[in-house]
Motif scaffolding. Structure first.
Motif, mmCIF file in Angstrom:
data_model
loop_
_atom_site.group_PDB
_atom_site.id
_atom_site.type_symbol
_atom_site.label_atom_id
_atom_site.label_comp_id
_atom_site.label_asym_id
_atom_site.label_seq_id
_atom_site.Cartn_x
_atom_site.Cartn_y
_atom_site.Cartn_z
ATOM 1 N N ILE A 175 0.853 -1.196 0.000
ATOM 2 C CA ILE A 175 0.000 0.000 0.000
ATOM 3 C C ILE A 175 0.882 1.238 0.000
ATOM 4 O O ILE A 175 1.639 1.476 0.932
ATOM 5 N N ASP A 176 0.780 2.016 -1.054
ATOM 6 C CA ASP A 176 1.496 3.278 -1.131
ATOM 7 C C ASP A 176 0.460 4.390 -0.987
ATOM 8 O O ASP A 176 -0.354 4.610 -1.894
ATOM 9 N N PRO A 177 0.455 5.082 0.156
ATOM 10 C CA PRO A 177 -0.550 6.121 0.369
ATOM 11 C C PRO A 177 -0.508 7.224 -0.685
ATOM 12 O O PRO A 177 -1.538 7.819 -1.009
ATOM 13 N N ASN A 178 0.656 7.496 -1.257
ATOM 14 C CA ASN A 178 0.753 8.516 -2.305
ATOM 15 C C ASN A 178 0.019 8.080 -3.572
ATOM 16 O O ASN A 178 -0.619 8.892 -4.236
ATOM 17 N N VAL A 179 0.092 6.794 -3.880
ATOM 18 C CA VAL A 179 -0.629 6.278 -5.052
ATOM 19 C C VAL A 179 -2.125 6.304 -4.786
ATOM 20 O O VAL A 179 -2.918 6.708 -5.648
ATOM 21 N N ALA A 180 -2.544 5.880 -3.583
ATOM 22 C CA ALA A 180 -3.968 5.927 -3.232
ATOM 23 C C ALA A 180 -4.505 7.349 -3.392
ATOM 24 O O ALA A 180 -5.576 7.560 -3.961
ATOM 25 N N GLU A 181 -3.753 8.303 -2.912
ATOM 26 C CA GLU A 181 -4.161 9.705 -3.030
ATOM 27 C C GLU A 181 -4.196 10.149 -4.496
ATOM 28 O O GLU A 181 -5.122 10.842 -4.924
ATOM 29 N N ALA A 182 -3.200 9.718 -5.272
ATOM 30 C CA ALA A 182 -3.124 10.119 -6.677
ATOM 31 C C ALA A 182 -4.325 9.630 -7.487
ATOM 32 O O ALA A 182 -4.735 10.290 -8.443
ATOM 33 N N ILE A 183 -4.915 8.489 -7.112
ATOM 34 C CA ILE A 183 -6.083 8.000 -7.844
ATOM 35 C C ILE A 183 -7.391 8.419 -7.189
ATOM 36 O O ILE A 183 -8.464 7.997 -7.602
ATOM 37 N N GLY A 184 -7.277 9.279 -6.167
ATOM 38 C CA GLY A 184 -8.471 9.874 -5.585
ATOM 39 C C GLY A 184 -9.087 9.108 -4.436
ATOM 40 O O GLY A 184 -10.253 9.334 -4.104
ATOM 41 N N SER B 98 -9.464 8.654 -0.590
ATOM 42 C CA SER B 98 -9.214 9.338 0.677
ATOM 43 C C SER B 98 -8.881 8.311 1.748
ATOM 44 O O SER B 98 -9.095 7.105 1.572
ATOM 45 N N ALA B 99 -8.384 8.787 2.893
ATOM 46 C CA ALA B 99 -8.103 7.896 4.028
ATOM 47 C C ALA B 99 -9.371 7.175 4.468
ATOM 48 O O ALA B 99 -9.343 5.982 4.778
ATOM 49 N N GLU B 100 -10.502 7.868 4.439
ATOM 50 C CA GLU B 100 -11.765 7.260 4.828
ATOM 51 C C GLU B 100 -12.163 6.158 3.854
ATOM 52 O O GLU B 100 -12.662 5.098 4.236
ATOM 53 N N GLU B 101 -11.967 6.416 2.569
ATOM 54 C CA GLU B 101 -12.283 5.395 1.558
ATOM 55 C C GLU B 101 -11.363 4.177 1.693
ATOM 56 O O GLU B 101 -11.784 3.038 1.504
ATOM 57 N N MET B 102 -10.102 4.412 2.036
ATOM 58 C CA MET B 102 -9.173 3.312 2.243
ATOM 59 C C MET B 102 -9.622 2.450 3.421
ATOM 60 O O MET B 102 -9.557 1.220 3.353
ATOM 61 N N LYS C 226 -12.712 2.069 4.386
ATOM 62 C CA LYS C 226 -13.885 1.350 3.893
ATOM 63 C C LYS C 226 -13.463 0.142 3.035
ATOM 64 O O LYS C 226 -14.148 -0.872 3.022
ATOM 65 N N LEU C 227 -12.360 0.276 2.314
ATOM 66 C CA LEU C 227 -11.861 -0.813 1.484
ATOM 67 C C LEU C 227 -11.124 -1.877 2.306
ATOM 68 O O LEU C 227 -10.617 -2.848 1.768
ATOM 69 N N GLY C 228 -11.033 -1.659 3.596
ATOM 70 C CA GLY C 228 -10.372 -2.634 4.461
ATOM 71 C C GLY C 228 -8.939 -2.301 4.760
ATOM 72 O O GLY C 228 -8.193 -3.127 5.246
ATOM 73 N N ARG C 229 -8.530 -1.104 4.486
ATOM 74 C CA ARG C 229 -7.143 -0.687 4.722
ATOM 75 C C ARG C 229 -7.115 0.272 5.844
ATOM 76 O O ARG C 229 -6.720 1.265 5.965
#
Length: 183
Positions: free
Chosen positions: A163-172, A174-178, A180-183
């Protein structure tokens, strides 16, 4: 977003626990069966008319005790390959939406990875790798019908690297969505 490796694989209370089979379309079943049996060592476990018709054949090869690789052969399957559209030309290339980019199979160790790479090459199949991805090492090659294949082995059990938080952010995401996805 770092979490203990033991938490990374936790899922929702109801989720699939493995795949039953992956099924690929082909117009020529025999080369697929020979390739997956000889090159990848998967035994044939089923070959029969598909869905009770005599116009399609389905064959399944054993991957492990719980999963198989399946091929559906029908004359309606287009035979044209267009690299970058219907098939990728290499493991990072694009294919059209909804298609499989490549299929990755697992082995238990680097030694197993090198042994299967050598067996693949001994059959005259071009094979690239191993490539080090940080958390796993992989080899890449093509099967019949230009099916893009990978064999990989994990090199760490610290899956937090995945899990790269910068990549998660780059594709839109959010921490809350992560969360929800189980992360």
């Amino acid at each position: 977003m770092n979490m203990p490796a033991s938490d990374v694989l936790k899922t929702n209370s109801l989720s699939p626990n493995n795949f039953s089979h992956l099924e690929f379309n082909t117009r020529d079943l025999k080369p697929q069966l020979e390739y997956f049996s000889d090159v990848l060592g998967m035994p044939l476990v089923s070959i029969r008319w598909a869905d009770k018709t005599e116009s399609s054949v389905r064959a399944m090869l054993k991957l492990n005790e719980h999963a198989m690789i399946s091929f559906l052969c029908t004359l309606r399957t287009p035979s044209e390959v267009e690299l970058g559209v219907t098939h990728s030309e290499n493991p990072g290339d694009a294919t059209t939406t909804g298609t499989v980019q490549h299929t990755a199979l697992n082995v238990d160790s680097i030694e197993d990875l090198l042994a299967i790479r050598d067996r693949i090459r001994s059959r005259g199949v071009h094979c690239v790798g191993p490539m080090d991805h940080g958390f796993c090492q992989s080899i890449y090659f093509l099967g019949p019908d230009s099916l893009a294949l990978e064999v990989a082995t994990l090199t760490t059990d610290d899956m937090t690297q995945w899990i790269d938080p910068n990549v998660a952010e780059a594709i839109g995401l959010s921490a809350e969505e992560m969360i929800k996805l189980g992360r």
